[in-house]
Structures are given as C-alpha cells and as structure tokens.
Design a protein around this motif. Structure first.
Motif, PDB file in Angstrom:
ATOM      1  N   LEU A  26     -13.796  -7.409  -0.696  1.00  0.00           N
ATOM      2  CA  LEU A  26     -12.319  -6.919  -0.571  1.00  0.00           C
ATOM      3  C   LEU A  26     -12.592  -5.479   0.441  1.00  0.00           C
ATOM      4  N   GLU A  27     -11.467  -5.287   1.255  1.00  0.00           N
ATOM      5  CA  GLU A  27     -11.328  -4.063   1.823  1.00  0.00           C
ATOM      6  C   GLU A  27      -9.831  -3.858   1.839  1.00  0.00           C
ATOM      7  N   VAL A  28      -9.687  -2.394   1.234  1.00  0.00           N
ATOM      8  CA  VAL A  28      -8.380  -2.131   1.029  1.00  0.00           C
ATOM      9  C   VAL A  28      -7.877  -1.050   2.006  1.00  0.00           C
ATOM     10  N   ILE A  29      -6.746  -1.277   2.387  1.00  0.00           N
ATOM     11  CA  ILE A  29      -6.058  -0.121   3.405  1.00  0.00           C
ATOM     12  C   ILE A  29      -4.679   0.287   2.568  1.00  0.00           C
ATOM     13  N   LEU A  30      -4.647   1.702   2.623  1.00  0.00           N
ATOM     14  CA  LEU A  30      -3.592   2.281   1.881  1.00  0.00           C
ATOM     15  C   LEU A  30      -2.502   2.696   2.694  1.00  0.00           C
ATOM     16  N   ASP A  31      -1.311   2.094   2.571  1.00  0.00           N
ATOM     17  CA  ASP A  31       0.133   2.266   3.711  1.00  0.00           C
ATOM     18  C   ASP A  31       1.153   1.913   2.890  1.00  0.00           C
ATOM     19  N   ARG A  32       2.315   2.652   3.537  1.00  0.00           N
ATOM     20  CA  ARG A  32       3.607   2.450   2.790  1.00  0.00           C
ATOM     21  C   ARG A  32       4.392   1.973   3.804  1.00  0.00           C
ATOM     22  N   GLY A  33       5.377   0.698   3.671  1.00  0.00           N
ATOM     23  CA  GLY A  33       6.143   0.481   4.834  1.00  0.00           C
ATOM     24  C   GLY A  33       7.449   1.603   5.203  1.00  0.00           C
ATOM     25  N   PRO A  34       8.270   1.121   5.953  1.00  0.00           N
ATOM     26  CA  PRO A  34       8.380   0.110   6.831  1.00  0.00           C
ATOM     27  C   PRO A  34       7.283  -0.158   7.787  1.00  0.00           C
ATOM     28  N   PHE A  35       7.122  -1.643   8.130  1.00  0.00           N
ATOM     29  CA  PHE A  35       6.239  -1.738   9.238  1.00  0.00           C
ATOM     30  C   PHE A  35       6.743  -2.321  10.541  1.00  0.00           C
ATOM     31  N   ASP A  36       6.236  -2.421  11.685  1.00  0.00           N
ATOM     32  CA  ASP A  36       6.704  -3.062  12.602  1.00  0.00           C
ATOM     33  C   ASP A  36       5.869  -4.204  13.289  1.00  0.00           C
ATOM     34  N   THR A  63       0.462  -8.705  -2.146  1.00  0.00           N
ATOM     35  CA  THR A  63       1.180  -8.941  -3.321  1.00  0.00           C
ATOM     36  C   THR A  63       1.119  -7.820  -4.318  1.00  0.00           C
ATOM     37  N   GLY A  64       0.515  -6.490  -3.730  1.00  0.00           N
ATOM     38  CA  GLY A  64       0.511  -5.582  -4.522  1.00  0.00           C
ATOM     39  C   GLY A  64      -0.725  -5.318  -5.528  1.00  0.00           C
ATOM     40  N   ARG A  65      -1.219  -4.001  -5.684  1.00  0.00           N
ATOM     41  CA  ARG A  65      -2.418  -3.704  -6.315  1.00  0.00           C
ATOM     42  C   ARG A  65      -2.634  -4.319  -7.665  1.00  0.00           C
ATOM     43  N   SER A  66      -1.456  -4.354  -8.524  1.00  0.00           N
ATOM     44  CA  SER A  66      -1.669  -4.835 -10.021  1.00  0.00           C
ATOM     45  C   SER A  66      -2.011  -6.202 -10.137  1.00  0.00           C
ATOM     46  N   ASP A  67      -1.672  -6.958  -8.831  1.00  0.00           N
ATOM     47  CA  ASP A  67      -2.138  -8.434  -9.266  1.00  0.00           C
ATOM     48  C   ASP A  67      -3.583  -8.734  -8.405  1.00  0.00           C
ATOM     49  N   LEU A  68      -4.289  -7.694  -8.202  1.00  0.00           N
ATOM     50  CA  LEU A  68      -5.617  -7.998  -7.460  1.00  0.00           C
ATOM     51  C   LEU A  68      -6.489  -8.488  -8.480  1.00  0.00           C
ATOM     52  N   VAL A 116       0.041   0.620  -1.594  1.00  0.00           N
ATOM     53  CA  VAL A 116       0.574   2.235  -1.554  1.00  0.00           C
ATOM     54  C   VAL A 116      -0.353   3.247  -2.172  1.00  0.00           C
ATOM     55  N   GLU A 117      -1.230   2.697  -3.178  1.00  0.00           N
ATOM     56  CA  GLU A 117      -2.207   3.486  -3.906  1.00  0.00           C
ATOM     57  C   GLU A 117      -3.452   2.747  -4.130  1.00  0.00           C
ATOM     58  N   ALA A 118      -4.589   3.254  -4.439  1.00  0.00           N
ATOM     59  CA  ALA A 118      -5.769   2.807  -4.415  1.00  0.00           C
ATOM     60  C   ALA A 118      -5.680   1.910  -5.871  1.00  0.00           C
ATOM     61  N   PRO A 119      -6.211   0.696  -5.696  1.00  0.00           N
ATOM     62  CA  PRO A 119      -6.108  -0.390  -6.824  1.00  0.00           C
ATOM     63  C   PRO A 119      -7.284   0.111  -7.865  1.00  0.00           C
ATOM     64  N   THR A 120      -7.207  -0.217  -9.292  1.00  0.00           N
ATOM     65  CA  THR A 120      -8.101   0.087 -10.304  1.00  0.00           C
ATOM     66  C   THR A 120      -8.395  -1.050 -11.015  1.00  0.00           C
ATOM     67  N   GLY A 121      -9.417  -1.313 -11.943  1.00  0.00           N
ATOM     68  CA  GLY A 121      -9.602  -2.541 -12.560  1.00  0.00           C
ATOM     69  C   GLY A 121     -10.360  -3.429 -11.699  1.00  0.00           C
ATOM     70  N   ALA A 122     -10.254  -4.826 -12.371  1.00  0.00           N
ATOM     71  CA  ALA A 122     -11.232  -5.919 -11.645  1.00  0.00           C
ATOM     72  C   ALA A 122     -10.691  -6.001 -10.342  1.00  0.00           C
ATOM     73  N   GLU A 135       3.851   9.170  -6.509  1.00  0.00           N
ATOM     74  CA  GLU A 135       4.588   9.936  -5.871  1.00  0.00           C
ATOM     75  C   GLU A 135       5.797   9.031  -5.167  1.00  0.00           C
ATOM     76  N   PRO A 136       6.716   8.551  -6.332  1.00  0.00           N
ATOM     77  CA  PRO A 136       7.722   7.739  -5.839  1.00  0.00           C
ATOM     78  C   PRO A 136       8.851   8.347  -5.127  1.00  0.00           C
ATOM     79  N   ARG A 137       9.670   7.358  -4.172  1.00  0.00           N
ATOM     80  CA  ARG A 137      10.754   7.854  -3.268  1.00  0.00           C
ATOM     81  C   ARG A 137      11.971   7.866  -4.361  1.00  0.00           C
ATOM     82  N   VAL A 138      12.556   8.896  -4.755  1.00  0.00           N
ATOM     83  CA  VAL A 138      13.569   9.140  -5.593  1.00  0.00           C
ATOM     84  C   VAL A 138      14.916   9.755  -4.937  1.00  0.00           C
TER      85      VAL A 138
END
Length: 271
Positions: free
Chosen positions: A176-186, A144-149, A165-171, A35-38
């Motif tokens: 590890l604990e994952v929290i799903l969230d999208r900025g901006p953050f304060d 650093t992003g889910r693709s780098d985990l 932003v979205e749940a990671p997959t793969g190795a 669900e990208p912001r477009v």
C-alpha cells in the motif's frame, strides 16, 4: 433544526438557511476528520449521539423541530439512526442525497453491491492489457476512504494506491502507498496520477457529485476499468430530495405550518 452534515450539500444548505433567516441551525459532524470544513453561520456539534436512542433523547431535550440528513450517501448507520430517532419522536426528517454517477459512453464500469464483495474480485483481477501469462499483480487506485482499508488487509497480491484526507490507522494492506489529499480534483491531475502510478483499475464508491468525479473522466480517457460500489438505499418512509432548493422549500413550509399553528406571525424553527 438539526442538520446532519459532513458533505458539500450540507454546508451549502446551512448557508442558504442563514441567508433565508428564521432558522436556528445546529450542524452536526461525526468527528472523523480532525479539521472538517464547517459553515461559519451556525452552531457546530462534533461527535456521535450514542445510537438511535441517544439521538432521540437529543431531539427531545433540545426540542428539535426538524432533522435534515445530509450525510455522505454511504453513511448508512447514521442515516438509520436518524430514521429510527425521527420515527420514535415524531420529529420530521428529510433526507438530502446528491444523485449518484451515471456511466457515459466509453466507460467500463463493473458494479458491486457492497464493499465486502470487493475483496475477492480485486484479488482475482487480472489487468486486461497485460494478459494472464505471468499472473500480473493488479495496481489498484482505491478511493473508498481510509476507514475501509482494513477490508483489504488480507490481500497480498494486489498493489494499492489509496487517497485519503488523513492518514489511515489500523489494519492495512501489505502492499500500500497512501497519498493525502482533499478534493476537488481536476481531470488533468487525475489523468497524470493514473499514469504516474501505472494504475490498472479504479475502485470507488458511487458517491456522486462533481468534487471527485474527475477520476472517472480520466479513467474513461485512459480505457481503465472502474469497480463501482453501489450506494445503500436511503431510509424508507421519509422524503428524499437531491438538491438544496427543495430542501430549503421543505424546511420553509414546515416552519410556516408550525408558526401558523402556534398563532405566530414570525419566529425561528428552533434547534
């Protein structure tokens, strides 16, 4: 024109070009987020091009007049493809990159040149406030992003908190604990998060921008070290701007030159 997007700068540029008028913008996304912001004001293209050759063919078949690479500062592969395709086709290319972050007084940053160099550093990291007697396991906030985990999947000593932003997959790292969230953050929220999870070290890319900078302010206030991954350099031989205004000016000047050469008093830069 083809706008390689996925960043706040890309969305703002698309809106600015719509307001200026005279531009037919194709906004391209890699498709990694469901669900990208477009921007609502232009055509949207989702998916890869098939490498530099595929992108070059797209530029020719769609008669693209200009390309703006406003991808993430760490999207090195896409930037390289854009540079190769632009050079092969003669289509003008502009790189739009927001400035990186700058260390402030009180910051404790350790810079590394690339993500792969992180693994050994993190595995050997000893939290300075807890000493070395018990060889404590570092608690790492990884942003650093889910693709780098997958790079950290072989590390069994550190405990990781990853925000995606979205749940990671793969190795994935075993601890590890994952929290799903999208900025901006304060700052207040980031400070509370670092305290709640007893974080020892923050790991992040030098992405720049205000949307996710609050974690750096929070780390500074709490006296936490930050491991900062240097961004790759932009492709050589192409103009680089750091804001929307010069990008708009570059495109407007290009459109004026093309329209004048064609003997037209008005018209759109086609995409």
């Amino acid at each position: 024109m083809l706008l390689l997007g996925g960043t706040g700068e890309a969305r703002r540029l698309a809106l600015a070009l719509t307001e200026a008028g005279g531009f037919d913008v194709v906004y391209s996304l890699a498709g990694r987020v469901r669900e990208p912001r477009v921007p609502p004001s232009c055509r949207v293209r989702i998916g890869g091009f098939g490498g530099p050759a595929g992108l070059a063919e797209q530029l020719r078949s769609e008669r693209i007049d200009a390309v703006v690479d406003a991808t993430h500062p760490f999207a090195a592969r896409m930037s390289a493809s854009a540079a190769t395709a632009a050079a092969a086709t003669g289509v003008p290319l502009l790189v739009l990159r927001r400035p990186g972050w700058t260390a402030q007084p009180g910051d404790d940053w350790r810079r590394v040149p690339s993500l792969p160099t992180l693994t050994d550093l993190i595995d050997r990291f000893v939290p300075p406030r807890r000493g070395t007697a018990a060889d404590p396991c570092p608690r790492v906030f990884l942003t650093t992003g889910r693709s780098d985990l997958a790079l950290f999947a072989g590390l069994h000593r550190p405990w990781f908190l990853a925000r995606c932003v979205e749940a990671p997959t793969g190795a994935l790292p075993p601890r590890l604990e994952v929290i799903l969230d999208r900025g901006p953050f304060d700052v207040a929220g980031e400070t509370a998060l670092l305290r709640r999870y007893a974080i020892d070290v923050l790991v992040t890319k030098d992405s720049g921008g205000a949307m996710t900078a609050a974690k750096l302010t929070a780390a500074r206030a709490l006296g936490l070290p930050v491991i900062m991954v240097d961004r790759p350099p932009p492709p050589a031989g192409f103009p680089v701007v750091s804001d929307i205004a010069p990008a708009t000016h570059w495109l407007t000047a290009l459109a004026t030159c093309r329209n004048a050469a064609a003997g037209a008093s008005s018209g759109a830069v086609t995409a």
